[in-house]
Design a protein around this motif. Structure first.
Motif, PDB file in Angstrom:
ATOM      1  N   GLY A 132       0.814  -1.209   0.000  1.00 28.38           N
ATOM      2  CA  GLY A 132       0.000   0.000   0.000  1.00 28.38           C
ATOM      3  C   GLY A 132       0.846   1.256   0.000  1.00 28.38           C
ATOM      4  N   CYS A 133       0.174   2.394   0.106  1.00 27.75           N
ATOM      5  CA  CYS A 133       0.847   3.695   0.109  1.00 27.75           C
ATOM      6  C   CYS A 133       1.337   4.027   1.527  1.00 27.75           C
ATOM      7  CB  CYS A 133      -0.099   4.781  -0.393  1.00 27.75           C
ATOM      8  SG  CYS A 133       0.700   6.402  -0.544  1.00 27.75           S
ATOM      9  N   SER A 134       2.422   4.794   1.591  1.00 26.82           N
ATOM     10  CA  SER A 134       2.975   5.218   2.885  1.00 26.82           C
ATOM     11  C   SER A 134       2.109   6.265   3.580  1.00 26.82           C
ATOM     12  CB  SER A 134       4.371   5.812   2.695  1.00 26.82           C
ATOM     13  OG  SER A 134       5.251   4.839   2.208  1.00 26.82           O
ATOM     14  N   ASP A 135       1.137   6.818   2.865  1.00 22.83           N
ATOM     15  CA  ASP A 135       0.275   7.871   3.410  1.00 22.83           C
ATOM     16  C   ASP A 135      -0.159   7.542   4.841  1.00 22.83           C
ATOM     17  OD1 ASP A 135      -2.209   9.409   3.970  1.00 22.83           O
ATOM     18  OD2 ASP A 135      -1.977  10.070   1.887  1.00 22.83           O
ATOM     19  N   SER A 136       0.022   8.505   5.741  1.00 24.86           N
ATOM     20  CA  SER A 136      -0.242   8.286   7.169  1.00 24.86           C
ATOM     21  C   SER A 136      -1.716   7.995   7.464  1.00 24.86           C
ATOM     22  CB  SER A 136       0.197   9.512   7.969  1.00 24.86           C
ATOM     23  OG  SER A 136      -0.532  10.654   7.542  1.00 24.86           O
ATOM     24  N   ILE A 147       5.636   5.229  -1.453  1.00 24.91           N
ATOM     25  CA  ILE A 147       4.850   6.322  -2.032  1.00 24.91           C
ATOM     26  C   ILE A 147       4.087   5.816  -3.255  1.00 24.91           C
ATOM     27  CG2 ILE A 147       4.996   8.545  -3.236  1.00 24.91           C
ATOM     28  CD1 ILE A 147       7.321   9.253  -1.335  1.00 24.91           C
ATOM     29  N   ALA A 148       2.770   5.883  -3.183  1.00 27.01           N
ATOM     30  CA  ALA A 148       1.858   5.517  -4.280  1.00 27.01           C
ATOM     31  C   ALA A 148       1.857   4.021  -4.614  1.00 27.01           C
ATOM     32  CB  ALA A 148       2.115   6.354  -5.526  1.00 27.01           C
ATOM     33  N   ASN A 149       2.192   3.183  -3.607  1.00 29.26           N
ATOM     34  CA  ASN A 149       2.094   1.718  -3.776  1.00 29.26           C
ATOM     35  C   ASN A 149       2.616   1.209  -5.113  1.00 29.26           C
ATOM     36  OD1 ASN A 149      -0.891   3.074  -3.363  1.00 29.26           O
ATOM     37  ND2 ASN A 149      -0.778   1.991  -5.325  1.00 29.26           N
ATOM     38  N   GLY A 200      -4.349   0.892  -3.469  1.00 27.60           N
ATOM     39  CA  GLY A 200      -4.127   2.328  -3.659  1.00 27.60           C
ATOM     40  C   GLY A 200      -5.155   3.098  -2.851  1.00 27.60           C
ATOM     41  N   HIS A 201      -5.143   4.403  -2.968  1.00 24.01           N
ATOM     42  CA  HIS A 201      -6.179   5.190  -2.265  1.00 24.01           C
ATOM     43  C   HIS A 201      -6.445   6.490  -3.007  1.00 24.01           C
ATOM     44  CE1 HIS A 201      -3.533   8.318  -0.314  1.00 24.01           C
ATOM     45  NE2 HIS A 201      -2.620   7.419  -0.636  1.00 24.01           N
ATOM     46  N   TYR A 202      -7.724   6.925  -2.955  1.00 23.09           N
ATOM     47  CA  TYR A 202      -8.074   8.217  -3.543  1.00 23.09           C
ATOM     48  C   TYR A 202      -7.371   9.313  -2.741  1.00 23.09           C
ATOM     49  CZ  TYR A 202     -11.613   5.516  -6.024  1.00 23.09           C
ATOM     50  OH  TYR A 202     -12.231   4.592  -6.817  1.00 23.09           O
ATOM     51  N   SER A 203      -7.169  10.457  -3.368  1.00 26.52           N
ATOM     52  CA  SER A 203      -6.441  11.585  -2.760  1.00 26.52           C
ATOM     53  C   SER A 203      -4.991  11.227  -2.457  1.00 26.52           C
ATOM     54  CB  SER A 203      -7.119  12.072  -1.470  1.00 26.52           C
ATOM     55  OG  SER A 203      -8.411  12.520  -1.735  1.00 26.52           O
ATOM     56  N   CYS A 204      -4.389  10.380  -3.296  1.00 25.99           N
ATOM     57  CA  CYS A 204      -2.989   9.991  -3.107  1.00 25.99           C
ATOM     58  C   CYS A 204      -2.073  11.118  -3.598  1.00 25.99           C
ATOM     59  CB  CYS A 204      -2.697   8.700  -3.874  1.00 25.99           C
ATOM     60  SG  CYS A 204      -1.007   8.112  -3.637  1.00 25.99           S
ATOM     61  N   GLY A 205      -1.259  11.625  -2.690  1.00 23.31           N
ATOM     62  CA  GLY A 205      -0.356  12.734  -3.021  1.00 23.31           C
ATOM     63  C   GLY A 205       0.663  12.371  -4.091  1.00 23.31           C
ATOM     64  N   GLY A 206       1.098  11.112  -4.097  1.00 26.76           N
ATOM     65  CA  GLY A 206       2.072  10.663  -5.090  1.00 26.76           C
ATOM     66  C   GLY A 206       1.483  10.699  -6.490  1.00 26.76           C
TER      67      GLY A 206
HETATM   68 CO    CO Z   1      -0.762   7.836  -1.380  1.00 25.58          CO
END
Ligand code: CO
Length: 209
Positions: free
Chosen positions: A41-45, A66-68, A97-103
């Motif tokens: 998955g993404c590193s997003d907290s 970042i961004a899986n 993945g996830h919506y609103s992914c900064g990567g």
């Molecule tokens: Co992300």
């Protein structure tokens, strides 16, 4: 209490909570792991793997970046895949993945991000592969969401390009799943990617034996 002290206090509370339910909890945990899932998955907290899946320690082997992204020359990712598939023998690989992914957002913008450039370029490559579909979406948010989904699909394909995954799929039915975490609702969405259909067109190129 400062933020570091708070974490150690939380840890004490967590230990007490686990032991109150099972006095042998950590003794059993220390014996080894046999997770059924590898989660990428993404590193997003905000996208906390175990928490959003409601699983306990020992149930999921996890890798986040970042961004899986599944990048073939990333020794870290390739080591995780090989260990999880060939040694732990996980039954499922989840690429989430996830919506609103900064990567993903960063890769949609013309900006020099320094050392992040080569990493984000892998996402720009996904955009290029699906440029016709993405550019036909006039609304920016919808295009952004769709790139999140297409990136999950392409990273699942990158998983299938590896020898470990191909062999485990053939020999013991290992499955790859593409999911998106909807950060607006908390819901996990199975993209139900039609792998047999996709693989039909690409396996002549990527088959390793
Ligand atoms: Co992300």
């Amino acid at each position: 209490m400062n933020s570091i002290d708070k974490i150690f206090a939380n840890n004490e509370k967590w230990i007490a909570g686990k032991l109150s339910l099972d006095p042998h909890y950590f003794e059993n945990l220390s014996k080894g792991q046999s997770p059924e899932f590898l989660y990428i998955g993404c590193s997003d907290s905000r996208v906390t793997a175990e928490d959003l899946m409601g699983v306990q320690p020992g149930e999921v082997f996890i890798h986040r970046n970042i961004a899986n992204m599944v990048v073939s020359i990333d020794l870290n990712m390739m080591s995780v895949i090989n260990y999880a598939v060939r040694h732990l023998k996980v039954k499922h690989i989840v690429l989430c993945g996830h919506y609103s992914c900064g990567g993903i957002k960063a890769a949609m913008q013309p900006a020099d991000m320094g050392i992040l450039n080569p990493w984000l370029r892998n996402i720009r490559d996904v955009y290029r592969l699906h440029k016709d579909e993405l550019n036909a979406i006039s609304e920016e948010q919808a295009r952004y969401d769709r790139l999140v989904e297409l990136n999950v699909q392409e990273q699942c394909i990158n998983l299938i390009k590896t020898a470990a995954v191909q062999q485990a799929h053939r020999e013991r039915g290992l499955l790859v799943h593409g999911w998106v975490f909807d950060i607006h609702s908390g819901r996990l969405i199975d993209l139900k990617i039609d792998f047999p259909e996709i693989l039909k067109h690409i396996m002549e190129i990527y088959r390793l034996d």
